[in-house]
Design a protein around this motif. Sequence first.
Motif, short mmCIF file in Angstrom:
data_model
loop_
_atom_site.label_atom_id
_atom_site.label_comp_id
_atom_site.label_asym_id
_atom_site.label_seq_id
_atom_site.Cartn_x
_atom_site.Cartn_y
_atom_site.Cartn_z
N PHE A 114 20.17 -50.28 25.98
CA PHE A 114 19.86 -51.32 24.99
C PHE A 114 18.38 -51.66 25.03
CE2 PHE A 114 19.28 -55.86 24.09
CZ PHE A 114 19.66 -55.87 22.75
N GLN A 167 24.27 -49.59 30.40
CA GLN A 167 24.27 -50.10 29.04
C GLN A 167 23.06 -50.99 28.79
OE1 GLN A 167 28.03 -51.90 29.44
NE2 GLN A 167 29.18 -50.14 28.68
N ASN A 168 22.65 -51.76 29.79
CA ASN A 168 21.46 -52.59 29.64
C ASN A 168 20.22 -51.73 29.49
OD1 ASN A 168 22.88 -54.97 29.78
ND2 ASN A 168 22.50 -55.28 31.95
N ILE A 186 21.95 -55.50 17.29
CA ILE A 186 21.32 -54.28 16.78
C ILE A 186 21.34 -54.22 15.26
CG2 ILE A 186 21.59 -51.77 16.72
CD1 ILE A 186 22.32 -51.90 19.66
N ARG A 203 26.26 -56.91 21.42
CA ARG A 203 25.21 -55.90 21.27
C ARG A 203 25.15 -55.37 19.84
NH1 ARG A 203 23.55 -53.77 26.43
NH2 ARG A 203 23.03 -55.71 27.48
#
Length: 91
Positions: free
Chosen positions: A72, A68-69, A9, A5
């Motif tokens: 994101f 968390q998904n 990012i 991740r």
Amino acid sequence: MKIRRIIEIIPTVILIAIYLYSLSLHMSGGAWGTPFVISVTGLSFYIPVISFIEAMISSTRNPKYKKQNKIFYGYMIAVWVISLVAAMFSM
């Protein structure tokens, strides 16, 4: 999961920095076209592609990282929409 991740990012942060740099060049009267086009085009294409790839990877695994998904994907969609709106108003 975290390292992947972060790697996904980092380019958005770099492209946002290039966009802000192009705005500072525009305000100072410099040549701002090229950094602006690079940043807006990069944000417009990178975010949907990386979100699609991440969704494909996440769908094959056990979805135990739901929060968390959501964070994101929320971040990526928000940056994408903001960059498109900023591009429309900056023209």
